[in-house]
Design a protein around this motif. Structure first.
Motif, PDB file in Angstrom:
ATOM      1  N   ASP A 338      39.380  33.509  44.011  1.00 37.31           N
ATOM      2  CA  ASP A 338      39.931  34.904  44.476  1.00 37.31           C
ATOM      3  C   ASP A 338      39.697  35.853  43.472  1.00 37.31           C
ATOM      4  O   ASP A 338      39.346  37.066  43.786  1.00 37.31           O
ATOM      5  CB  ASP A 338      41.288  34.632  44.568  1.00 37.31           C
ATOM      6  N   HIS A 339      39.664  35.708  42.131  1.00 37.37           N
ATOM      7  CA  HIS A 339      39.451  36.716  41.119  1.00 37.37           C
ATOM      8  C   HIS A 339      37.849  37.162  41.243  1.00 37.37           C
ATOM      9  O   HIS A 339      37.322  38.300  41.215  1.00 37.37           O
ATOM     10  CB  HIS A 339      39.637  35.992  39.818  1.00 37.37           C
ATOM     11  N   LEU A 340      36.864  36.140  41.345  1.00 36.53           N
ATOM     12  CA  LEU A 340      35.589  36.136  41.790  1.00 36.53           C
ATOM     13  C   LEU A 340      35.564  37.367  42.831  1.00 36.53           C
ATOM     14  O   LEU A 340      34.601  38.205  42.794  1.00 36.53           O
ATOM     15  CB  LEU A 340      34.918  35.167  41.838  1.00 36.53           C
ATOM     16  N   LYS A 341      36.133  37.055  43.923  1.00 35.75           N
ATOM     17  CA  LYS A 341      35.899  38.220  45.044  1.00 35.75           C
ATOM     18  C   LYS A 341      36.258  39.297  44.672  1.00 35.75           C
ATOM     19  O   LYS A 341      35.595  40.411  45.160  1.00 35.75           O
ATOM     20  CB  LYS A 341      36.777  37.452  46.220  1.00 35.75           C
ATOM     21  N   THR A 342      37.412  39.810  43.921  1.00 38.52           N
ATOM     22  CA  THR A 342      37.601  40.869  43.586  1.00 38.52           C
ATOM     23  C   THR A 342      36.573  41.566  42.674  1.00 38.52           C
ATOM     24  O   THR A 342      36.188  42.965  42.763  1.00 38.52           O
ATOM     25  CB  THR A 342      39.045  41.068  42.786  1.00 38.52           C
ATOM     26  N   LEU A 343      35.971  40.700  41.862  1.00 37.34           N
ATOM     27  CA  LEU A 343      34.745  41.366  41.087  1.00 37.34           C
ATOM     28  C   LEU A 343      33.598  41.777  41.935  1.00 37.34           C
ATOM     29  O   LEU A 343      33.016  42.834  41.616  1.00 37.34           O
ATOM     30  CB  LEU A 343      34.344  40.389  39.983  1.00 37.34           C
ATOM     31  N   HIS A 344      33.251  40.965  43.003  1.00 39.41           N
ATOM     32  CA  HIS A 344      32.172  41.124  43.777  1.00 39.41           C
ATOM     33  C   HIS A 344      32.533  42.568  44.352  1.00 39.41           C
ATOM     34  O   HIS A 344      31.631  43.292  44.695  1.00 39.41           O
ATOM     35  CB  HIS A 344      32.239  40.095  44.727  1.00 39.41           C
ATOM     36  N   GLU A 345      33.626  42.776  44.821  1.00 37.37           N
ATOM     37  CA  GLU A 345      34.103  44.034  45.801  1.00 37.37           C
ATOM     38  C   GLU A 345      33.942  45.300  44.528  1.00 37.37           C
ATOM     39  O   GLU A 345      33.326  46.105  44.984  1.00 37.37           O
ATOM     40  CB  GLU A 345      35.566  43.960  46.110  1.00 37.37           C
ATOM     41  N   LYS A 346      34.485  45.067  43.623  1.00 38.50           N
ATOM     42  CA  LYS A 346      34.280  46.253  42.372  1.00 38.50           C
ATOM     43  C   LYS A 346      32.827  46.407  42.384  1.00 38.50           C
ATOM     44  O   LYS A 346      32.397  47.528  42.287  1.00 38.50           O
ATOM     45  CB  LYS A 346      34.667  45.684  41.310  1.00 38.50           C
ATOM     46  N   TRP A 347      32.054  45.182  41.879  1.00 36.73           N
ATOM     47  CA  TRP A 347      30.333  45.680  41.872  1.00 36.73           C
ATOM     48  C   TRP A 347      30.062  46.284  43.000  1.00 36.73           C
ATOM     49  O   TRP A 347      28.864  47.267  42.758  1.00 36.73           O
ATOM     50  CB  TRP A 347      29.952  44.128  41.561  1.00 36.73           C
ATOM     51  N   ALA A 348      30.273  45.957  44.164  1.00 39.02           N
ATOM     52  CA  ALA A 348      29.691  46.496  45.428  1.00 39.02           C
ATOM     53  C   ALA A 348      30.002  47.937  45.564  1.00 39.02           C
ATOM     54  O   ALA A 348      29.347  48.962  46.033  1.00 39.02           O
ATOM     55  CB  ALA A 348      30.198  45.771  46.878  1.00 39.02           C
ATOM     56  N   SER A 349      31.300  48.471  45.165  1.00 36.92           N
ATOM     57  CA  SER A 349      31.726  49.723  45.283  1.00 36.92           C
ATOM     58  C   SER A 349      31.233  50.572  44.209  1.00 36.92           C
ATOM     59  O   SER A 349      31.025  51.670  44.320  1.00 36.92           O
ATOM     60  CB  SER A 349      33.345  49.956  45.001  1.00 36.92           C
ATOM     61  N   GLU A 350      30.626  49.931  43.105  1.00 40.09           N
ATOM     62  CA  GLU A 350      30.120  50.426  42.040  1.00 40.09           C
ATOM     63  C   GLU A 350      28.447  50.795  42.357  1.00 40.09           C
ATOM     64  O   GLU A 350      27.995  51.626  41.609  1.00 40.09           O
ATOM     65  CB  GLU A 350      29.986  49.768  40.530  1.00 40.09           C
ATOM     66  N   SER A 351      27.910  50.006  43.016  1.00 38.10           N
ATOM     67  CA  SER A 351      26.528  50.156  43.316  1.00 38.10           C
ATOM     68  C   SER A 351      25.933  51.347  44.242  1.00 38.10           C
ATOM     69  O   SER A 351      26.910  51.609  45.035  1.00 38.10           O
ATOM     70  CB  SER A 351      25.844  48.726  43.481  1.00 38.10           C
TER      71      SER A 351
END
Ligand code: FPP
Ligand code: ZN
Length: 351
Positions: A338-351
């Motif tokens: 679940d922590h990984l999924k939040t990181l993926h969302e964060k990376w997607a919003s930054e790109s």
């Protein structure tokens, strides 16, 4: 102690057991000195599945995270080459010769994968990773037939490292270093006459390598490349590995770790419910040391961190009370995923 008494999870003892490995590596494991990251992974993920990450003090968590980042091999300073990028298993072989920087540092796929698992279990934000370099490091290790070597410095290549490369690519959410087509072909060629999957084409089917192959197909969304016959044959091969606990291949003794390797494979195929849970559970508990903590591969033999973690992970798959859920493909807790999924969302919003 009779068997019935031993069928209770010695939770407190297992927490103390893993904490000991995080504090000092016992002399009996000195031959594993160069692969310390894997021992840290079994210990940290073990504490995670026990719901006891908070037993690791914040200070120790910080020291583990900083140690892992120091093991990250960065691009070559002179020419920018990234092929050696990845995590080392320890700093043991960082010997300096005449120059300041030595040329012998290179990542190892199993260390990169298990290092990332630890960072996720500890809630790190992965901000100190050089993600592009790690992916280039993965890319440099894929062979023409789709298989992966463990490290650039020349060593074995087999299904274990296909799996590690798939986990790294999934975790970093970047498949540009992993040729899914050739890896899938390699996996399909490694399916045996008995429908189990081996390290390489033409070798003997094994529960550990079947797990690596199936998890890779699942992480790459390629399970649909298996025919109905292959899926049914695989389920059959896996189900026949149950004696009381599970064995890794026909005519071999059962071993605690296969409650995870084979159990997780069946879970990915939605067939774990076809196994006998009480017999599986009972075997794993026969290998529990309820006095000092830990699980071993066989009853009344020495415990080790790998069998302790995989025993707990195997019990978690069949819903044992007091254990967190495991994501079978990545072999981390759902909490860490679940922590990984939040990181993926964060990376997607930054790109
Ligand atoms: C990510 C990663 C590195 C995954 C590894 C998966 C894997 C190949 C597990 C099997 C490990 C194992 C118990 C080998 C022993 O072989 P053996 O011949 O001593 O055991 P056996 O008699 O039970 O077959
Ligand atoms: Zn084992």
């Amino acid at each position: 102690m009779n068997n019935e008494e031993n069928k209770i999870l010695s939770h407190r003892q297992h927490v103390k057991y893993f904490m000991r490995f995080l504090n000092v590596l016992p002399s009996s494991l000195s031959s594993h000195d160069t692969t310390r990251v894997t021992i840290a992974y079994f210990s940290v993920s073990g504490l995670d599945v026990l719901g006891s990450i908070s037993s690791i003090s914040i200070d120790l968590q910080t020291r583990i995270i900083d140690w892992l980042y120091r093991l990250q091999v960065h691009p070559n300073k002179e020419n920018g080459d990234m092929s050696a990028c990845g995590f080392q298993g320890s700093s043991t072989v960082n010997i300096r010769f005449n120059t300041e920087e030595n040329n012998y540092r290179c990542g190892h796929l199993a260390m990169t994968y298990t290092g990332l698992c630890i960072l996720l279990a500890l809630g790190d934000d992965l901000s100190r990773l050089n993600r592009k370099a790690l992916i280039e490091g993965v890319k440099a290790l894929q062979t023409e037939e789709g298989n992966f070597s463990a490290t650039l410095s020349g060593c074995e290549s087999d299904m274990r490292f296909v799996y590690c490369a798939a986990c790294i690519s999934y975790m970093l959410n970047d498949w540009s270093g992993f040729n899914i087509k050739t890896a899938t072909d390699y996996i399909i060629k490694s399916i045996g006459y008995d429908y189990g999957i081996a390290q390489c084409p033409e070798l003997e089917s094994h529960g550990g390598t079947t797990f690596c192959a199936l998890a890779t197909l699942s992480l790459t969304n390629q399970l649909d490349k298996l025919t109905v016959d292959q899926i049914e044959g695989l389920k059959r091969w896996l189900l026949y590995r149950q004696i009381d606990g599970f064995q890794g291949r026909p005519n071999k003794p059962v071993d605690t770790c296969y409650s995870f390797w084979v159990g997780a494979s069946l879970k990915m195929l939605d067939a774990l419910h076809l196994t006998n849970y009480p017999n599986n559970r009972s075997y794993v508990y026969e290998t529990q040391d309820s006095v000092v903590g830990g699980f071993s591969k066989w009853p009344d033999t020495c415990t080790d961190p790998m069998h302790t973690y995989l025993g707990l992970a195997g019990l978690s798959l069949i819903g044992e009370n007091g254990l967190l859920d495991i994501v079978p493909t990545l072999n981390i807790t759902k909490r860490a995923h679940d922590h990984l999924k939040t990181l993926h969302e964060k990376w997607a919003s930054e790109s």
